[in-house]
Structures are given as C-alpha cells and as structure tokens.
Scaffold this active site. Structure first.
Site, PDB file in Angstrom:
ATOM      1  N   ASP A   1      -7.640  -7.852  12.012  1.00 39.92           N
ATOM      2  CA  ASP A   1      -9.153  -6.868  12.130  1.00 39.92           C
ATOM      3  C   ASP A   1     -10.313  -8.373  12.075  1.00 39.92           C
ATOM      4  O   ASP A   1     -11.211  -7.940  12.279  1.00 39.92           O
ATOM      5  CB  ASP A   1      -9.892  -6.165  10.677  1.00 39.92           C
ATOM      6  CG  ASP A   1      -8.783  -5.121  11.039  1.00 39.92           C
ATOM      7  OD1 ASP A   1      -9.217  -4.502  12.151  1.00 39.92           O
ATOM      8  OD2 ASP A   1      -8.285  -3.641  10.639  1.00 39.92           O
TER       9      ASP A   1
ATOM     10  N   SER B   1      -5.149   5.021   5.919  1.00 40.61           N
ATOM     11  CA  SER B   1      -4.965   3.364   5.006  1.00 40.61           C
ATOM     12  C   SER B   1      -4.420   2.990   4.056  1.00 40.61           C
ATOM     13  O   SER B   1      -3.291   2.260   3.251  1.00 40.61           O
ATOM     14  CB  SER B   1      -6.180   2.825   5.061  1.00 40.61           C
ATOM     15  OG  SER B   1      -5.725   2.260   7.295  1.00 40.61           O
TER      16      SER B   1
ATOM     17  N   GLU C   1     -19.047   3.584  -0.052  1.00 44.12           N
ATOM     18  CA  GLU C   1     -18.254   3.562  -1.157  1.00 44.12           C
ATOM     19  C   GLU C   1     -19.020   3.380  -2.451  1.00 44.12           C
ATOM     20  O   GLU C   1     -18.758   3.273  -3.573  1.00 44.12           O
ATOM     21  CB  GLU C   1     -17.381   1.881  -1.194  1.00 44.12           C
ATOM     22  CG  GLU C   1     -17.022   2.166   0.495  1.00 44.12           C
ATOM     23  CD  GLU C   1     -17.444   1.738   1.616  1.00 44.12           C
ATOM     24  OE1 GLU C   1     -18.800   1.907   1.731  1.00 44.12           O
ATOM     25  OE2 GLU C   1     -16.758   2.036   2.473  1.00 44.12           O
TER      26      GLU C   1
ATOM     27  N   ARG D   1      -1.531  -4.546   3.267  1.00 37.87           N
ATOM     28  CA  ARG D   1      -1.441  -4.181   4.409  1.00 37.87           C
ATOM     29  C   ARG D   1      -0.167  -4.372   4.848  1.00 37.87           C
ATOM     30  O   ARG D   1       0.293  -3.382   5.028  1.00 37.87           O
ATOM     31  CB  ARG D   1      -3.025  -4.011   5.294  1.00 37.87           C
ATOM     32  CG  ARG D   1      -2.169  -3.854   6.647  1.00 37.87           C
ATOM     33  CD  ARG D   1      -2.960  -3.685   7.585  1.00 37.87           C
ATOM     34  NE  ARG D   1      -3.045  -3.340   9.434  1.00 37.87           N
ATOM     35  CZ  ARG D   1      -2.315  -4.224   9.881  1.00 37.87           C
ATOM     36  NH1 ARG D   1      -2.266  -5.265   9.877  1.00 37.87           N
ATOM     37  NH2 ARG D   1      -1.925  -3.636  11.578  1.00 37.87           N
TER      38      ARG D   1
ATOM     39  N   ARG E   1       0.987  -1.064  -0.177  1.00 42.47           N
ATOM     40  CA  ARG E   1       0.468   0.293   0.134  1.00 42.47           C
ATOM     41  C   ARG E   1       1.185   1.285  -0.215  1.00 42.47           C
ATOM     42  O   ARG E   1       0.734   2.197  -0.500  1.00 42.47           O
ATOM     43  CB  ARG E   1      -1.338   0.106   0.978  1.00 42.47           C
ATOM     44  CG  ARG E   1      -0.183   0.137   2.441  1.00 42.47           C
ATOM     45  CD  ARG E   1      -1.484  -0.188   3.526  1.00 42.47           C
ATOM     46  NE  ARG E   1      -1.334  -0.795   5.090  1.00 42.47           N
ATOM     47  CZ  ARG E   1      -1.687   0.532   6.061  1.00 42.47           C
ATOM     48  NH1 ARG E   1      -1.811   0.869   6.051  1.00 42.47           N
ATOM     49  NH2 ARG E   1      -0.818  -0.913   6.677  1.00 42.47           N
TER      50      ARG E   1
END
Lengths: 286, 319
Positions: B121, B41, B62, B171, B14
C-alpha cells in the site's frame, strides 16, 4: 409552568458574572457567552434533570456538552449558580492553579465539566457517545450539546451529523448558536455557512428554530425538542442570538468575541444588568 | 535457552487483536467496539457477530470515531476503536489530545497496519511516527506487542487498565514465539533470554528479528540479552537499567522512525541514569514505499543483518 421571570433574573446575574470574570481575568470571550446566556440558563434551571452533586457518567440524568468551549465564562457561571461549585470560585477564572481554565477542562476536576473543549468541532461527537451509552443502558434521559455557528466550518461536525442520523441517535438535541459572527468577522464573509437549516435537514436531522434571546421562546422550544425525542431522528435547534446580548455596546459585532472590557466599560456594562442573586466576591478568598 | 525460542507458526498480530477483542467482549459487558470501515482488516467480526449491539460502524470518519469513543468512556463504557495506525493517530491527533488524553478518557485506540510491514500500500499508509506522537501525550499508555499471542494477551490486559491506551499492531503473518497463556503485564518488560555482552531492546515485529540476530551472534560467541519492550510507555526503567548495568551497551530495534520511538525512550533513560553506548535499528528520517514486507524491512535497515551489525558496533563502542 416554568417561571420565566425567575429565569430572567438568573440570566441577568449570569451576565454580570460573565462580564466580571472576563474583566478580572483581563481576557476571555464575553460576546458569545452573553449571547447564549438565556439558552444555558433555561437549560440548567428549567429544562434538564440534573444533579449538581455531579457524577461523571451522568447516568439517569440529562447531560450537557459545551462544544464551543470559549464561552466558558457562561458555562462556569451557570454551573456555579446551579450549585456544582461555590460561586466564589468564579473569581479564579483563568488564573494560575484554578479549576476554571480558559477553556473548560476535566483535568482539574471541576464539577459539571465532562470533557475538555476549546479546539472546535468535537463536542457533537462526544455527545453522541454519551447518547449511545444511554440507549445501551436503557436510560431515557437526553443529551444536549451547544455548538457555535463558525464552529460548523470544522469537518468533524458533519461526520457527527451523518452518524447521528444513520444510527438514529434520537436522544440528542444539538443547538447551534447562530449569531453569524466569528473571530475574523461575519460568518458570511469568513466562510459562508450557506442554507444552514437545509444542511442539517439534508443530513437527516429534525430542525427547530428559536430566538435564543427570548426566554419564553427558548423554554418553549427546548420543551418541544425534548418532546420530539425518541422519534428516530436527532433534533437540532437553530438558535438565533445576538453576540454580546444584554450589554448595548457589545451587541451585534464580532469585536467582542474575545476581548475583555476595561474598568470604565465594565461599569457601563454592569449598570445594564441587575444584580439579582448577589455578585461573587473578588478577589478570591478561601 | 535461545534455541528454545522457536516459531510455532505464523499469524498476524491483527488476528491476535481480533481474538483478544472477542475475549474481552465476553468478559466485560462494558466493552464496546467502533470501527471506521475496516472491520475485515481489523479482524473484528467475531466480536461483532456475538455482540452486535455493542458495536458501532462509524464509516470513514475517524475524527468522529475518537469523539464518540470519548463520550462512551464518559458514560462508563470501555470503547475500543479500530482502524489503521495512520488514521488512529496522525489523522486524529487533536481529537485524541483534547477529548481523550487531556480529558482522561478510558479509550483503547487499537491500530493495525503500523509500520513498513503493511507492504504494498506504500508510504501513505505506512506510519512510522505513531509511537512518538502517542507517547508524548500525557497519561497515555503505548503498547506494541510482538506476535499473535502477545497481541491477544495485550488486548485482554488493556480492557482491565484504567486510562487511555494506544495498542499498535500489524498486517503481515508473523512468527508466533511467545507463550499463549503467560501473565501479560502492562509496563513490565518481557525478557526472552539472558545474556552478558549486549542488551537488545526490541518492540513489535522486530522482536522476532532480534531473536534471529541473537542466534547468529551466538554462533560467533556473542551473548545477547534479549528484552521485548512491548510497553513503550510507561517504560520498564528497572528492566532496562538492570540489563545495561550488566552488559554496558545497548541496541534498540523497532519498526518506527529513529526520532521519537522506543530507541529515544531508552536513550533518554540511559543518558539520565546510566550513560551507555546505544545503537538504533529504526527508520532514519524517511518515508517508506511500496514493496513486500521483507523487501521493505531490508531496504530501510530493519533486517536481521542490521541488528547483527548494530550489535557489533555497540560492542566496539564499549571497548
């Protein structure tokens, strides 16, 4: 001065086109198409500055998006009558290899259509995107979008309304076809919309009203909406219409939302709508 | 040489996207960016700092973001949308299908936190179905780069490409092992190493694991041809067939469901053109769970050892 009687003549022909398209296709959505005919006729023949030579990006033009894509027979008739493509092509509506798909699409390259619609709730977002691009490019023309009222049950609409107010998208004019009907019945019975104008106002929009089946009022209100652009708020027009307007037996009921008339009904309907500009020929000939 | 493929440090893919976005912002004034409340993020801050007028914060909406992107593209802009992979695909599939794919809009859907390696998560966010969903959309290009450098180069490349693109990245910090300045070509497989016994086709984070697995296997005398399929669609069919015509067996490796992923694309090609034993390293019809990236990749069968064992099975099958 906009010539109201001329617009009414065009609208009469557009209504004939709608009835004939749906009849020859044996399917389609006449009810909402007839109800919104005065609006879309006024928009394309009296309000918008647009070029039928058609450029996808629409730079330097007013741009329209149809979010409730099922009223495609209306959209196609208006585009053809405005010169985007030959009226002969209306005879191909919903047939194989046609550019006139059941719901509007760009895929076949039909001039005048800038995005596919049919799956409801998406058009306001797309219109916002073009409106933002116009602001970035210093293009002072406006973006129009039409939604159904039943369509407002889609959550994406309210995401879009929030965005447009927050980002002050004040070159955007959204019109709601407030006919109170959807496929399964009256909106108040299927899923109540509550106090619709109050909701739009609460979301930060400036709200106007009009009778969408009164040509003079439609033209006046659209001009007023255009005049109010650039004041920091997006503009909404709550447009009261009657589903099926112009054909007596189709009026005021959800039953003609998505049903084609038979031959006898078509004859009755056409007898109520004068042929002002000449019918397109059927069947289609190259 | 396999020994030459080494990690020069760790950064997340990312971060590669964020760096690439900043570059395309400088290169092309038509590039605009949108984000659904995940600027940090997605590492979009450098772009936003330099081009505040070309960035739109959409909030947690979104579906609206995809529609606005379609509109911006209609008017000639090149919109890059940024949010997690789950919210970039499954959550907004119909918006993408109608307003972007079917409408031929030049939108770049940039999706972070894909796969199990987002970690703690848990399964709500660990999408493992996105490659399948996106590659099924007619006309869509699907890219899953393997490290920071490749993600940066891919981000720059998609701005030049006319048409909708799904760019998938992740991530965690991850080894950097591809060059920072080679010519990244969409749809052109990247061969990391020539080999003769088996072809390993890997995408995303698992490319590095394939490198590690190949080193282990080399010590046992097994020669792996290592091919990084960063572009899952359009698939570089020629590269796949050339390799398999030499090795006669294949292993695919990806951080995705077995159904619908890279492995399926390669298997479909081989079934049609060159029937070959093929083993999948992928998630087998399961959701993920909370845990560290390493724990999860291990538990769900995506580890280096899984690639080693898949290679051995493939070799057995070709006998």
């Amino acid at each position: 001065m906009t010539d109201i009687s001329k617009l009414k003549d065009i609208a009469s022909q557009v209504r004939r086109d709608i009835v004939r398209q749906v009849y020859y296709a044996t399917c389609g959505h006449p009810g909402g198409s007839l109800g919104c005919t005065d609006f879309l006729t006024a928009l394309y023949f009296g309000i918008m500055e647009h070029d039928p030579a058609f450029n996808m990006e629409g730079k330097g033009e007013d741009v329209f998006f149809l979010s409730n894509g099922h009223i495609s027979p209306l959209f196609y008739s208006v585009l053809a009558r405005a010169g985007y493509f030959d009226i002969k092509e209306l005879a191909t509506f919903r047939k194989l290899d046609s550019r006139l798909q059941g719901h509007p699409a760009t895929h076949e390259g039909l001039p005048g259509v800038r995005v596919a619609s049919g799956s409801l709730g998406q058009g306001v977002s797309v219109a916002i995107g073009v409106a933002l691009a116009k602001k970035m490019d210093g293009d002072n023309k406006n973006v129009f979008v039409l939604t159904g009222d039943g369509e407002l049950q889609e959550g994406q609409i309210w995401e879009a309304l929030m965005f447009a107010a927050h980002h002050k998208v004040d070159n955007l004019i959204a019109t709601v076809d407030w006919n109170g009907q959807q496929i399964d019945g009256a909106t108040k019975d299927v899923m109540s919309l509550g106090d619709l104008p109050a909701k739009w106002e609460a979301f930060g929009w400036e709200v106007l009203y009009m009778n969408g089946n009164d040509m003079q009022e439609v033209v006046d209100t659209l001009k007023e909406a255009k005049r109010r652009c650039g004041n920091g708020k997006p503009i909404a027009i709550m447009m009261k219409t009657e589903m099926g307007y112009g054909v007596d037996f189709m009026m005021g009921s959800h039953k003609w939302h998505g049903v084609a008339p038979n031959a006898e009904q078509t004859e009755v309907a056409l007898a109520q709508l004068s042929e002002t500009l000449g019918d397109y020929p059927y069947p289609y000939e190259q | 040489m396999l020994e030459n493929i080494v990690s020069t440090g760790k950064k997340s893919t990312r971060e590669g996207f964020g760096a690439g976005l900043h570059v395309v912002g400088q290169q092309n004034p038509n590039v605009v960016a949108l984000c659904a409340d995940l600027v940090g993020s997605l590492k979009m801050q450098a772009f936003i700092n330099e081009f505040p007028d070309r960035f739109y914060q959409v909030g947690i909406a979104e579906a609206n973001m995809m529609g606005i992107a379609a509109g911006l593209a209609t008017a000639g802009k090149i919109p890059f949308t940024g949010t997690f992979a789950n919210f970039s695909t499954g959550r907004v599939y119909d918006q993408i299908r109608q307003s972007i794919a079917y409408s031929h809009k030049n939108v770049k859907i940039c999706a972070s936190h894909a796969g199990l390696s987002l970690g703690e998560d848990g399964a709500t966010h660990q999408i493992l179905e996105d490659i399948g969903m996106m590659k099924m959309l007619p006309g869509f290009t699907v890219i899953n780069p393997c490290d920071y450098n490749q993600t940066k180069l891919a981000t720059i490349a998609i701005a030049e490409h006319q048409g909708p693109v799904y760019l998938r990245f992740g991530r965690p910090g991850w080894p950097i092992f591809t060059p920072e300045d080679y010519k990244f070509e969409i749809g052109k497989a990247y061969q990391l190493r020539e080999g003769s016994d088996v072809s390993i086709f890997a995408t995303g984070h698992l490319v590095w694991f394939a490198v590690e697995a190949a080193k282990t296997l080399a010590a046992e005398g097994i020669s792996c041809e290592l091919i990084n399929i960063h572009t899952i669609k359009p698939l570089d069919e020629e590269a796949v067939l050339d390799s398999v015509s030499k090795t006669a067996c294949a292993v695919t490796a990806e951080e995705h469901q077995m159904h619908g992923g890279l492995g399926d694309s390669i298997a479909q090609l081989l079934a049609r053109k060159m029937p070959t034993p093929i083993e999948y390293v992928a998630v087998n019809d399961s959701f993920g769970e909370s845990g560290t990236p390493a724990e999860l990749l291990n538990k769900y069968g995506l580890g280096i050892a899984n690639i080693v064992s898949a290679v051995k099975t493939a070799l057995e099958r070709k006998k």
